[in-house]
Write an enzyme that holds these catalytic residues in place. Sequence first.
Site, short mmCIF file in Angstrom:
data_model
loop_
_atom_site.label_atom_id
_atom_site.label_comp_id
_atom_site.label_asym_id
_atom_site.label_seq_id
_atom_site.Cartn_x
_atom_site.Cartn_y
_atom_site.Cartn_z
N ASP A 24 0.85 -1.18 0.00
CA ASP A 24 0.00 0.00 0.00
C ASP A 24 0.89 1.23 0.00
OD1 ASP A 24 0.92 0.28 2.62
OD2 ASP A 24 -0.91 -0.46 3.53
N ALA A 25 0.34 2.41 0.34
CA ALA A 25 1.10 3.64 0.25
C ALA A 25 2.30 3.64 1.19
CB ALA A 25 0.21 4.84 0.56
N LYS A 26 2.22 2.94 2.30
CA LYS A 26 3.34 2.89 3.24
C LYS A 26 4.55 2.19 2.63
CE LYS A 26 0.84 0.96 6.50
NZ LYS A 26 -0.52 1.01 5.90
N LYS A 173 -12.74 -0.69 -3.09
CA LYS A 173 -11.80 0.31 -2.56
C LYS A 173 -10.45 0.15 -3.23
CE LYS A 173 -10.13 0.19 1.78
NZ LYS A 173 -10.23 0.25 3.27
N LYS A 175 -6.25 1.73 -3.32
CA LYS A 175 -5.23 2.44 -2.58
C LYS A 175 -4.75 3.68 -3.35
CE LYS A 175 -5.02 -0.47 0.86
NZ LYS A 175 -5.31 -0.09 2.25
N ASP A 204 -8.18 4.88 -0.13
CA ASP A 204 -7.44 4.78 1.13
C ASP A 204 -6.00 5.24 0.93
OD1 ASP A 204 -6.35 4.08 3.55
OD2 ASP A 204 -6.84 1.95 3.42
N ASN A 206 -3.78 5.56 3.53
CA ASN A 206 -2.91 4.96 4.55
C ASN A 206 -1.97 5.97 5.21
OD1 ASN A 206 -3.17 2.28 2.46
ND2 ASN A 206 -3.52 1.95 4.65
N GLU A 230 -10.16 7.58 2.97
CA GLU A 230 -9.74 6.92 4.21
C GLU A 230 -8.30 7.30 4.58
OE1 GLU A 230 -9.27 2.27 5.63
OE2 GLU A 230 -10.83 2.84 4.19
N HIS A 306 -12.84 -2.16 10.26
CA HIS A 306 -11.68 -2.49 9.44
C HIS A 306 -11.37 -3.98 9.44
CE1 HIS A 306 -7.17 -3.18 9.41
NE2 HIS A 306 -7.37 -2.67 8.22
N GLU A 326 -15.95 -4.70 5.38
CA GLU A 326 -14.88 -4.80 4.40
C GLU A 326 -14.62 -6.26 4.03
OE1 GLU A 326 -10.52 -2.73 3.79
OE2 GLU A 326 -11.20 -3.12 5.83
#
Length: 375
Positions: A24-26, A173, A175, A204, A206, A230, A306, A326
């Site tokens: 994900d974005a992290k 959803k 990312k 999202d 993140n 999100e 979540h 979810e």
Amino acid sequence: MSQDKITQIALSHVLLPLPKPISDAKVMTGVQKPMTEVSLLFVEITSQDGHQGMGFGYVLRAGGKAQYAHAQDLAPFLIGEDPNDIPRLWEKMAWQGASVGRCGVAVQAIGAFDTALWDMKAKRAGLSLAKLLGPYRDAVPTYNTSGGYFGTSIEEVCANADRSRANGIRGVKMKVGQPDVAEDIRRVTALRKHLGDEVPIMIDANQQWDRETAMRFGRAVDDLSLTWIEEPVSAHDYEGHAWLNANLDTPIATGEMLSSQESLQQLIDHRSVGFLQPDAPRIGGITPFMSLAGEAAKAGLKLAPHFVMEIHLPLAAAYPGDCWVEHFEWLEPLFEERIEIRDGCMQVPTRPGLGLSISEQTRHWTVASDRYGSA
């Protein structure tokens, strides 16, 4: 009638492999590495009268061994206790770990015991967990997240969305939050164009933006009729989320990364969200979740728990306001049963308790186990 007593507790530490690494974005911003497995703590409780309950919690990335170790510390304190006394037992466990606080790993270990006790209580009554709690509905709208991660081209994201829709899932959803904001906007716009105006889309970030970037992005996509944005900023930035929630047309959703009932209450008090996203295993189980849900309902918030649909589905069914659950298929191999999905909704299980039994495959993924008490 004599009171029942807990006679045995079995703990298991399970490492569930994921079919492919998840980003994900992290990961895109270098904060974390791709995720390859889920660490789980399973708690199985047996009582003197022959009743049984099963609960579980999880950790993504580091912390699974610590969660299991804390559960090992807690289990002996429940032997001989009446399993009906769930709130009191939650407090007893919390006081045993008082020096490590009431958040994070400490309450995440408690959550697995708490869930097992609720599972036992519902089974003892011959009711599903939703019926025990008092449901407002027998089906909950669902959206899929697993098809919208980074490392997936926008064409694949669109194909995954089509597949989810064909399988009865209502929303999707994807990312966002990568360093190239323009590319995020392009991907979201392409998904909206592909799905049309009526399909619910959530995005999202993140926690990867500052407030100003989040505002610019939010304004750029406000006309796409997104269901929510999100975690646009730090999970602990209550005021930042409140500012965005008040000034964007698109509602803000957050709460999943907060690991105590008190921290999520801050989101309610600051009016930080349109959708509150508590995670029962992360905040200590069903007991604190239901207390928090009561506060969210009084504030008129919508609910979107979540992850962990296996636990959150009956809890969402007992929420008086609008809610979503979810959809993640990641944990399905752990259990013999499957959740039915049709007409855009997850069907609330009618089997006693959580309605779950641990699969034989899960035993093969178990890396540690302990038993306390007597058979």
